[in-house]
Write an enzyme that holds these catalytic residues in place. Structure first.
Site, PDB file in Angstrom:
ATOM      1  CD  GLU A 108      -3.064  -1.066   2.194  1.00  0.00           C
ATOM      2  OE1 GLU A 108      -4.125  -1.681   2.003  1.00  0.00           O
ATOM      3  OE2 GLU A 108      -2.818  -0.410   3.238  1.00  0.00           O
ATOM      4  CD  GLU A 148      -5.003  -5.682   1.953  1.00  0.00           C
ATOM      5  OE1 GLU A 148      -5.837  -4.961   2.554  1.00  0.00           O
ATOM      6  OE2 GLU A 148      -3.780  -5.606   2.110  1.00  0.00           O
TER       7      GLU A 148
END
Length: 606
Positions: free
Chosen positions: A378, A469
């Site tokens: 991320e 995710e």
């Protein structure tokens, strides 16, 4: 340590310095060798290593194996080894303060090479451990020692490259499991500047490793035998087990879409990735046994999963462990490097420490289960969308980002392991991010790469090429909660319940989602209401995952305004690190939540 508020009450332990001491003797056979080395496979994290009163080295990286030459220091009858640790909490603050400028980072504790989630995460406690988390032993030899080996297959030339470290002299190589038994004798691994030698062998390979539900799991064993001493040289895990499979990450134009595909082709077969994300199974690594690894990966296999993503804020799991078992179970691994949710410095000292990822690649690349390396979790999205107030100095942070992942880590991986694709981040737009200088304007694009998608207010659906995710929280079973709480804690709004959920408004989000479909328990019996609410959080989580996963599977063959052709669904998360409300489908200890039973159906072959 997981009882009630102990994650706060015991912080003094992490804030203190500790020393580990032991005495030992050395037998005649070891002392008779020309050299003796102390091998420390895992030290967490900042420590001075002292043998017989002499400092032989310092450790600063939890993920590395350290080797110290103790030939002139070791004694036969009495030795004292002291490993003196400096608190990672205080050391991290110092590391952060020493940076050349104030760094936008979600936690000052991330400016070093230690398990990041040990300082707490939105699903886990803060136990900043310090200690010895892998074996320590002596290695003694006269001429050479084998400290590692690996094998890669060149699909274009029908050849295998076997690499080794710190090895010279004549050796025999035996590879068991091939149709034709092959023994290669009198092979010399020449010395090289970086200590890594490579040998190319011609092998007619007819059997490949496949993920489960696709094919058989062909694995081979490699033995290296010293010609002079006639003994088998033991590796980290012996015999070395490896397998061969062809991996491609396909990113190509799709008719009717402005974007690109994003899927894995294994042995020339397109694969829809079904699975979840893996986090550390315990804050205290010595408690994670092989049986726990087998239970958790067995649960993944039993739910028809073919891929797990090893998340980048944890650790490179010990061996034998997650990776070896994934090999045997046919579970593909998306392997993040251990960088997550932070802007990291690209100064000389930090990059010098980071280049040691080469050791990680060498240690793990023989595992056929690993099908991709990813530079971080991320961080591209964090930089592109200003998570940590980076916009005012965006160019500076981007320069450091590119220096770390594109200019340092990526060349190392591509040199040592050309058999697998590499992504600089997750989520990312893949080749499109690379075109934009490795930081895309919108790393969450529906048209490229992978996404991390969370929606706590609606009905859990999204178009994407690959969902690496997605998820929704639930509480673990009441039986699990009873082990770490008291009766006064047993309401969803108690101080303990609020403290236990590290995801901000997580408890309220669960109640809100329940209220869309069910009635919130509300009786005069608070404990009974709590038990029923726990049950409903699990049912609601299961319904959310079912709706979203089945949507992704249907979208494999559909486009909507150029989005779609989804080829991966990895929900967050498979396992838990403690007894708490999280996104997991199995509780701490391995018990299945309701959603895992749902998963065994929504991931079932069709």
């Amino acid at each position: 340590p997981y009882y009630r508020f102990n994650d706060d009450n015991l912080k003094w332990i992490a804030e203190s310095n500790w020393s580990y001491t032991r005495t030992f003797q050395v037998d005649n056979e070891v002392m008779a060798q020309r050299e003796q080395w102390l091998v420390m496979e895992g030290i967490d994290t900042f420590a001075d290593v002292i043998l017989n009163g002499k400092t032989i080295g310092r450790t600063i990286n939890m993920f590395l194996t350290y080797r110290f030459n103790v030939t002139e220091i070791l004694q036969k009858h009495f030795n004292m080894l002291v490993v003196g640790f400096t608190s990672a909490v205080s050391k991290s603050k110092q590391c952060y303060s020493d940076l050349p400028y104030t760094y936008s980072i979600c936690d000052v504790y991330f400016a070093h090479r230690k398990e990041q989630c040990s300082f707490s995460w939105d699903w886990g406690p803060g136990f900043a451990t310090q200690g010895i988390w892998k074996p320590i032993y002596l290695s003694a030899f006269n001429t050479s020692t084998l400290i590692g080996a690996s094998a890669l297959y060149n699909w274009g030339n029908n050849g295998t490259s076997i690499t080794s470290g710190l090895l010279s002299g004549n050796f025999s190589i035996e590879i068991k499991g091939l149709e034709i038994h092959k023994i290669f004798t009198n092979i010399t691994f020449p010395k090289t500047q970086d200590g890594i030698s490579s040998l190319k062998l011609s092998i007619d390979l007819k059997t490949r490793w496949h993920s489960n539900e696709i094919g058989l799991l062909y694995m081979y064993s490699l033995c290296a035998i010293s010609e002079k001493k006639s003994f088998i040289i033991f590796l980290y895990f012996f015999p070395l087990r490896f397998g061969f499979r062809k991996v491609e990450l396909v990113q190509e134009p799709i008719p009717g879409s402005t974007g690109l595909s994003f899927y894995f082709r294994i042995n020339d077969v397109p694969v829809f990735a079904k699975g979840a994300n893996w986090i550390p199974a315990d804050s205290f690594k010595s408690r994670i046994t092989t049986e726990r690894f087998e239970n958790l990966l067995g649960s993944a296999r039993d739910a028809h999963m073919n891929m797990l993503r090893v998340w980048g804020g944890g650790v490179y799991e010990r061996q034998p462990g997650c990776t070896k078992i994934a090999d045997e179970y046919g579970i593909m691994l998306w392997q993040d490097f251990m960088f997550a949710c932070a802007m990291y410095p690209a100064n000389k000292d930090f990059l010098a420490n980071v280049t040691q990822v080469s050791k990680i690649v060498e240690r793990l690349k023989h595992h056929p289960s690993i099908v991709i390396w990813a530079g971080n979790n991320e961080n591209e999205a964090a930089l592109a969308t200003n998570w940590y107030n980076t916009s005012s100095h965006f160019a500076r942070y981007k320069t450091d980002y590119v220096a770390l992942y594109a200019d340092t880590i990526m060349p190392i991986v591509q040199k040592l392991d050309p058999s697998r694709p590499f992504l600089t981040s997750s989520p990312t737009n893949g080749v499109e991010s690379a075109k934009e200088g490795y930081v895309a304007k919108n790393p969450y694009s529906d048209y490229y790469g992978d996404v991390h998608y969370y929606n706590y207010n609606d009905n859990c659906l999204d178009w994407t090429k690959f969902a690496s995710e997605y998820g929704f929280q639930s509480w673990p079973s009441f039986e699990a909660i009873q082990q770490v709480s008291e009766p006064q804690d047993w309401t969803i709004t108690s101080n303990w319940s609020e403290h236990r959920n590290h995801h901000g408004s997580g408890n309220q989000e669960m109640l809100s989602q329940i209220s869309m479909h069910f009635q919130i328990p509300d009786s005069s019996n608070c404990t009974e209401d709590f038990i029923n609410t726990i049950y409903l959080t699990q049912v609601m989580q299961g319904l959310c995952y079912k709706a979203q996963t089945e949507f992704y599977r249907r979208a494999r063959n559909h486009l909507f305004k150029g989005a779609g052709h989804t080829m991966g669904a990895l929900y967050w998360q498979l396992n838990d690190i403690w007894e708490a409300p999280t996104w997991s489908s199995t509780e701490y200890g391995g018990k299945w939540k309701a959603v895992h039973y749902f998963a065994s159906e929504f991931f079932a072959p069709v």
